[in-house]
Write an enzyme that holds these catalytic residues in place. Structure first.
Site, PDB file in Angstrom:
ATOM      1  N   GLU A   1     -10.001  35.110   3.656  1.00  0.00           N
ATOM      2  CA  GLU A   1      -8.966  35.429   4.075  1.00  0.00           C
ATOM      3  C   GLU A   1      -8.467  34.525   5.095  1.00  0.00           C
ATOM      4  OE1 GLU A   1      -9.914  39.675   5.505  1.00  0.00           O
ATOM      5  OE2 GLU A   1      -9.442  39.811   3.813  1.00  0.00           O
TER       6      GLU A   1
ATOM      7  N   GLU B   1     -13.373  22.155  19.499  1.00  0.00           N
ATOM      8  CA  GLU B   1     -13.551  20.615  19.788  1.00  0.00           C
ATOM      9  C   GLU B   1     -12.892  20.223  17.875  1.00  0.00           C
ATOM     10  OE1 GLU B   1     -14.759  22.577  21.712  1.00  0.00           O
ATOM     11  OE2 GLU B   1     -13.241  21.718  23.792  1.00  0.00           O
TER      12      GLU B   1
ATOM     13  N   GLY C   1     -25.394  35.571   8.703  1.00  0.00           N
ATOM     14  CA  GLY C   1     -26.459  33.866   8.994  1.00  0.00           C
ATOM     15  C   GLY C   1     -26.425  32.390   8.949  1.00  0.00           C
TER      16      GLY C   1
END
Ligand SMILES: Cc1cc2nc3c(=O)[nH]c(=O)nc-3n(C[C@H](O)[C@H](O)[C@H](O)COP(=O)(O)OP(=O)(O)OC[C@H]3O[C@@H](n4cnc5c(N)ncnc54)[C@H](O)[C@@H]3O)c2cc1C
Lengths: 371, 398
Positions: free
Chosen positions: B248, B382, B129
């Site tokens: 990771e 971007e 979240g």
């Protein structure tokens, strides 16, 4: 796989960079472009430092380094827009003799390179500008103790100045290499885009050479294919170096040049162009060194690796030249600014040993035909 | 520089291959498919657990965390073997790759025991979240509030795009704990169990179609979260946020590289033997995608080699950017090349890869659309360009 330069290779890169910073400033390329300079002194210095010998095999007096080391040197030469016979001799002439010649012939033609910086060139294309070996028509015909040549060769790098030229010809239909003394052929220099990379058209018609100048180390076309592959990757490595310099110049400029009260590098339209240049430079470096490794390991992906290196360099120069010039504004549009020297070196690489697009098609055909 | 691996690494590969061959589930048992990125079928949970217990789930970790302290090259050949066989380690990628990894890096032993290990053993699944309606690219602007009240936080606010939340047991939620501090300095990370009263998950479909439900809105209405669920220090959540995304990351490029290679295999199969295979324009563009696939793998290997030498490589910041855009270009090329024929693609519903969340059966138009998950999630292209410009190229902030 371990895809980073070893400590020794990094050291070689550092030394090469130092030497060229000192001996091949951009002003040398400019002097040559303005007709007042010469590459002779640089070549004498590099020869005294054993550069021509570095990547030659030990039996002919070389130091036995591999293609990765050669790519390091060629990249640095491009980064410095260094003039002179290094690239054509070491990345074009040498592979032809090495792969096609007998041990004796290698000794005969390569020992002078290793020992004294004798110069060489490689002549392949006959005007189509594709470097496609299937299109080769020039020939050598046995006549007593000698061979008589016919045909013309185009876009030969250093074709008007090299002491020896490895010429790809047909003998009884097969592809062969014959080593022709530079002074034996009529050469016409072409308009240089980049004054430090000279091309010539050479006329072979009726040229007669001793029979022992036909390289007979192998009777397979593959050795010629291999030599042209190596030459192609050499061009890509030099183009990569020029692109790296264009990017570096641009990064400095973007941090220093102020407009609207801020460095232009803080504008996102500028930033994103620079990031795209950076990505393409890194992509090309990966592809060039993969090809170099493929040569050093005799990996059977050599053909596709060659085309990927060349097409990668071509795509990279397109972006770097286009955006690299645009982002400099007016100052980039002057003769005086050094940027143009690197733009020219980057651009010229696209034009010889096959265009990006032709190599991309080869890559796709290779992949399609693989199981 | 070297093309192959050393003997030690190859021995590690052999060991893993032997384990895989002995332990891969019977493909007939894998018909049950994941329902979302946290809805993991039972057979896959069992397999993930087996990997953990045998030290093959996260080889870099020590054995008590499902690994065997593997070095980077060993991790690489491990991922190569999984990729070659189309085996997914976990069908709860955020759970394994981000949530449990963040708890292992930033949490305490009790939290590792209570959440990280169960997530790794697929006893629990987790969702992430971070994003909110008002905080996407500008994540640090997040406004979900948590107020410490005695031994509980009281959480109020809303998350969105929370992949798999409706199937997840726990959420790692980033909340604002100090509204007065500068925006990066008032954020904390909480583990929130999804059955906590006041927490409401509303799943909604994504671009994949009305039945393709992975996204959620998650509402927090006076949700009480024990203060022991705070991961890391209070107001130090931004570091975890960056760590979570970086997690990771060293190996994340392998995912980009393998999924591009897979798409390329399918593209070649699609074109081979058709007239497109002789079309110079198609070949030209296809050549570029093939170069992309090689370059991404090679740059990933260079990153590994640098890390193995103890350097901090710049490659990782461009691999996500290049990998996601390369897939988009390739999918667009195939779609464009097929032309109207793309309308009449036989959609084969047989499972090609039983150990993977197989999307091979979908049309090229869907595959093209799915590539935008790559260029939007986890930091848009971007934003990646901004990051590379500022952190790698040293350009001034705008
Ligand atoms: C498939 C998928 C799965 C996701 N899963 C999760 C999840 O599990 N958990 C979670 O928390 N979030 C998840 N997300 C959300 C994802 O992280 C956000 O969508 C993403 O960070 C972009 O935020 P946004 O959607 O608000 O777009 P915005 O930030 O509003 O961006 C809109 C556009 O503006 C551009 N833009 C914004 N800021 C700048 C800038 N500074 N410079 C230049 N351009 C800019 C963006 O690049 C983009 O093109 C998921 C998203 C997708 C697509």
């Amino acid at each position: 796989m371990d895809f980073e330069l070893t400590d020794d290779q990094l050291e070689l890169q550092r030394i090469a960079r130092d030497v060229l910073d000192r001996e091949a400033p951009a002003s040398l390329a400019r002097d040559i472009a303005e007709g007042s300079g010469s590459a002779d002194e640089l070549w004498a210095t590099l020869t005294s430092l054993d550069w021509p010998a570095l990547c030659l095999p030990e039996p002919v007096g070389g130091l036995g380094h591999g293609w990765v080391e050669l790519a390091v040197l060629l990249e640095e030469m491009g980064r410095h827009v260094a003039p002179g016979p290094f690239a054509a001799t070491v990345a074009q002439f040498v592979p032809a003799v090495r792969h096609a010649g007998t041990l004796d012939q290698q000794e005969r033609f390569l020992a002078p390179v290793a020992a004294a910086g004798a110069t060489g060139a490689l002549a392949v294309d006959e005007g189509a500008g594709t470097w496609d070996l299937a299109q080769i028509r020039a020939s050598a015909t046995r006549d007593g103790d000698s061979f008589v040549l016919s045909g013309i060769k185009c876009f030969v790098v250093d074709g008007a100045s090299a002491e020896e030229i490895a010429v790809v010809v047909r003998v009884d239909g097969g592809l062969r290499v014959v080593v022709v003394p530079g002074e034996a052929v009529a050469a016409r220099e072409l308009n240089p885009i980049d004054a430090t990379t000279r091309h010539a058209t050479i006329d072979l018609e009726g040229v007669r050479v001793g029979h022992d100048r036909l390289l007979v180390g192998s009777d397979s076309d593959d050795v010629v294919v291999r030599a042209v592959q190596e030459a192609t990757v050499g061009v890509a490595a030099s183009t990569l170096g020029a692109c790296q310099r264009i990017l570096d110049l641009n990064l400095d400029h973007a941090r220093e040049r102020q407009q609207f009260g801020v460095p232009i590098g803080s504008f996102q339209a500028v930033k994103h162009k620079l990031v795209d240049m950076y990505c393409l430079v890194e992509r090309t470096r990966a592809l060039v060194y993969f090809a170099a490794l493929a040569f050093d390991s005799d990996d059977d992906r050599r053909a596709i690796a060659t085309s990927m290196a060349k097409a990668g360099a071509g795509e990279c120069q397109q972006r770097c030249v286009q955006d690299g010039l645009q982002l400099f504004g007016g100052i980039g549009y002057t003769w005086e600014h050094e940027l143009q020297l690197f733009l020219r070196r980057a651009k010229v690489g696209e034009l010889h040993f096959g265009s990006s697009s032709s190599h991309r098609r080869r890559i796709a055909r290779c992949a399609m035909s693989a199981p | 520089m070297r093309l192959g691996y050393d003997e030690k690494t190859e021995a590690f590969r052999d060991q893993f291959v032997a384990w895989l061959e002995a332990n891969l589930p019977d493909p007939l048992l894998t018909a049950e498919r994941p329902t979302s990125s946290a809805g993991v079928p039972e057979w896959a949970r069992q397999f993930q657990r087996q990997m953990f217990d045998d030290g093959w789930l996260s080889p870099a970790y020590p054995s008590k965390l499902g690994g065997r302290s593997a070095d980077l090259f060993e991790q690489m050949v491990y991922l190569e073997e999984l990729g070659r066989r189309h085996v997914t380690r976990s069908f709860n990628p955020q759970g394994l790759g981000i949530v449990s990894a963040s708890i292992v890096s930033f949490g305490n032993d009790e939290q590792i025991e209570r959440w990280a290990v169960p997530i790794m053993r697929a006893e629990k699944t987790a969702a992430l979240g971070m994003s909110e309606p008002g905080a996407g690219s500008d994540l640090a602007a997040l406004a979900t509030r948590a107020v410490l009240d005695g031994d509980h936080f009281v959480v109020n606010g809303q998350k969105v795009w929370t992949s798999g939340a409706h199937d997840a047991d726990v959420l790692l939620v980033f909340v604002r704990t100090d509204p007065e501090a500068p925006k990066h300095k008032g954020i904390s990370a909480l583990i929130v169990e999804t059955d906590t009263p006041g927490l409401d998950r509303r799943p909604f479909p994504d671009l994949g179609g009305p039945d393709h439900v992975d996204f959620n809105e998650v509402f927090f209405d006076d949700v009480l979260v024990p203060s022991t669920n705070l991961v890391g220090d209070l107001n130090d959540g931004w570091r975890i946020c960056n760590g979570a995304l970086a997690h990771e990351r060293a190996m994340l490029w392998v995912m980009w590289s393998q999924s591009l290679d897979n798409m390329l295999d399918d593209a070649l199969a699609e074109l081979n033997g058709t007239s497109h295979a002789d079309d110079d324009v198609v070949l030209d563009r296809l050549g570029r995608s093939i170069m992309d696939s090689h370059a991404i793998r090679l740059l990933g290997h260079r990153q590994l080699a640098k890390q193995q030498r103890g350097l901090v490589p710049a490659e990782q910041s461009i691999l996500k950017l290049m990998g996601s855009e390369a897939q988009q270009d390739l999918a667009a090329l195939i779609l464009e090349t097929l032309g109207a024929a793309a309308l009449d693609q036989a959609v084969d519903s047989t499972l090609r890869f039983p150990y993977e969340n197989d999307r091979g059966a979908v049309s090229w138009s869907d595959r093209y659309l799915f590539t935008f998950a790559g260029t939007i999630s986890g930091g848009t292209s971007e934003i990646q360009r901004n990051i590379v410009a500022e952190r790698v190229l040293g350009l001034p902030r705008g």
